[in-house]
Design a protein around this motif. Structure first.
Motif, PDB file in Angstrom:
ATOM      1  N   ILE A  69       4.674  10.161   7.082  1.00  0.00           N
ATOM      2  CA  ILE A  69       3.502   9.348   7.432  1.00  0.00           C
ATOM      3  C   ILE A  69       3.291   8.254   6.381  1.00  0.00           C
ATOM      4  O   ILE A  69       3.017   7.101   6.714  1.00  0.00           O
ATOM      5  N   LEU A  70       3.487   8.629   5.112  1.00  0.00           N
ATOM      6  CA  LEU A  70       3.278   7.646   4.047  1.00  0.00           C
ATOM      7  C   LEU A  70       4.371   6.581   4.041  1.00  0.00           C
ATOM      8  O   LEU A  70       4.185   5.496   3.497  1.00  0.00           O
ATOM      9  N   SER A  71       5.502   6.896   4.674  1.00  0.00           N
ATOM     10  CA  SER A  71       6.579   5.905   4.697  1.00  0.00           C
ATOM     11  C   SER A  71       6.293   4.804   5.711  1.00  0.00           C
ATOM     12  O   SER A  71       7.011   3.809   5.780  1.00  0.00           O
ATOM     13  N   MET A  72       5.254   4.976   6.519  1.00  0.00           N
ATOM     14  CA  MET A  72       4.892   3.911   7.470  1.00  0.00           C
ATOM     15  C   MET A  72       3.954   2.955   6.753  1.00  0.00           C
ATOM     16  O   MET A  72       2.829   3.313   6.430  1.00  0.00           O
ATOM     17  N   PRO A  73       4.405   1.743   6.499  1.00  0.00           N
ATOM     18  CA  PRO A  73       3.664   0.871   5.593  1.00  0.00           C
ATOM     19  C   PRO A  73       2.560   0.049   6.257  1.00  0.00           C
ATOM     20  O   PRO A  73       1.907  -0.735   5.605  1.00  0.00           O
ATOM     21  N   GLU A 130      -1.325  -7.807   8.403  1.00  0.00           N
ATOM     22  CA  GLU A 130      -0.163  -7.166   7.781  1.00  0.00           C
ATOM     23  C   GLU A 130       0.437  -8.077   6.715  1.00  0.00           C
ATOM     24  O   GLU A 130       0.811  -7.638   5.639  1.00  0.00           O
ATOM     25  N   VAL A 131       0.537  -9.373   7.047  1.00  0.00           N
ATOM     26  CA  VAL A 131       1.185 -10.311   6.141  1.00  0.00           C
ATOM     27  C   VAL A 131       0.394 -10.458   4.848  1.00  0.00           C
ATOM     28  O   VAL A 131       0.947 -10.583   3.764  1.00  0.00           O
ATOM     29  N   LYS A 132      -0.916 -10.404   4.966  1.00  0.00           N
ATOM     30  CA  LYS A 132      -1.750 -10.525   3.762  1.00  0.00           C
ATOM     31  C   LYS A 132      -1.512  -9.366   2.810  1.00  0.00           C
ATOM     32  O   LYS A 132      -1.743  -9.480   1.619  1.00  0.00           O
ATOM     33  N   ASN A 133      -1.070  -8.229   3.383  1.00  0.00           N
ATOM     34  CA  ASN A 133      -0.690  -7.099   2.546  1.00  0.00           C
ATOM     35  C   ASN A 133      -1.811  -6.639   1.624  1.00  0.00           C
ATOM     36  O   ASN A 133      -1.594  -6.368   0.453  1.00  0.00           O
TER      37      ASN A 133
END
Ligand code: UDP
Ligand code: MG
Length: 316
Positions: A170-174, A295-298
């Motif tokens: 689950i944590l690997s899904m960013p 997402e891009v803003k991260n």
């Protein structure tokens, strides 16, 4: 000794927390060969939740807490808890006692002794819930399961115990937009379902309004499916095809019978229909673009203002 950490998202839960702690502690203390601790995540509560957590942590070294700088939502709270967790088994449970804690030993057994990776609760009824809310959520599950590659069990709750490998998956899904119900089912793994009845909230009120739930549903669909983009494509294609046919028909009609000005209403109709469809399509595309933008803003999903959990070695 095996370890289990229970993540408890708390937002304005000052009334429920003491009762939660007093109910769950004896249950988890009774589990043999297991060291069970809590990770309470105070999601920017405006009441005394943070103080209660600090007091609990003082008298019980099994109580860990994280306080957010403001309210970031339950998704962020669960994520923070999972990121901070180090135990072999990790659970998630609500603070309002709606998730009956007496299931914990059974759920733990499923992932330790039986061959399951996840033990999760599913509610069997929707007692004490508005009819319209139930109807909408049923439709939501039908739609999302049809158009996405995540298969979400109807009535599946966030109440669950998972093996470490599932938490790592689950944590690997960013992604920034975290729709847990989708994420939980997207990662797969063998799940044992525990049916349980809808419990009344111990105290306080639910933080989910109808509007919240609607945007949550849209998040889920947008996050796990690109089908809505196709919908606008098809509707657009269909209406313009109709437009062409209609134009052809009008031309032929005018050539044969001459023109008149009676067509005014149909033009207005067409303007509204086409205009509406264009806006609809733009809206759907806009929803995706806004997600891409986020997402891009991260940006971080949450900011921690206080915690008694030491950072993990690999993050220092
Ligand atoms: N919660 C949270 N952040 C929020 C809203 C809720 O951490 O912004 C927590 C809340 O304290 C509770 C759990 O999430 O432990 C479920 O919330 P709630 O009971 O309001 O939802 P419902 O049970 O009605 O689905
Ligand atoms: Mg609740």
């Amino acid at each position: 000794m095996n370890t289990l950490e229970l993540i408890v998202p708390c937002y304005n839960e000052e009334e429920s927390l003491p009762a939660f702690y007093d109910t769950v502690t004896p249950i988890v203390k009774a589990i043999k060969d297991f060291s069970v601790s809590f990770i309470f995540v105070d999601d920017g509560s405006r009441d005394k939740t943070a103080n209660i957590l600090k007091d609990l942590a003082k008298k019980d070294d099994k109580v860990k807490y994280i306080s957010f700088s403001r309210n970031f939502g339950k998704e962020a709270a669960m994520l923070a808890g999972m990121r901070m967790s180090t135990a072999d088994y990790v659970g998630i449970i609500d603070a309002d006692l709606q998730h009956s804690p007496k299931l914990i030993p059974e759920m733990l057994k499923a992932v330790t002794e039986e061959d399951y990776d996840i033990a999760a609760a599913r509610r069997t009824d929707r007692k004490g819930e508005a009819k319209i809310k139930s109807a909408f959520s049923r439709q939501f599950y039908k739609v999302i399961n049809k158009i996405s590659d995540a298969n979400i069990e109807e009535g599946a709750q966030d109440y669950r115990i998972m093996k470490r490998k599932v938490v790592n998956a689950i944590l690997s899904m960013p992604e920034y937009n975290r729709f847990s119900k989708g994420i939980f089912s997207w990662v797969g793994y063998k799940t044992k379902w525990f049916e349980h009845e809808n419990q009344e909230r111990f105290a306080g009120t639910s933080k989910w309004s109808f509007w919240n739930l609607l945007t949550y549903a849209i998040d889920g669909i947008i996050g796990f499916s690109t089908a809505p983009l196709k919908i606008s494509f098809f509707i657009g294609g269909l209406t313009s095809a109709f437009g062409f046919v209609y134009a052809l028909y009008t031309i032929v009609k005018t050539l044969c019978f001459g023109s008149d000005v009676k067509g005014y209403p149909s033009i207005i109709c067409a303007v509204f229909i086409i205009g509406g469809l264009i806006l609809l399509s733009l809206g759907i595309i806009g929803e995706y673009i806004s997600r891409i933008y986020m997402e891009v803003k991260n940006r971080p999903n949450y900011l921690i203002s206080e915690t008694n959990i030491l950072p993990k070695d690999d993050e220092e």
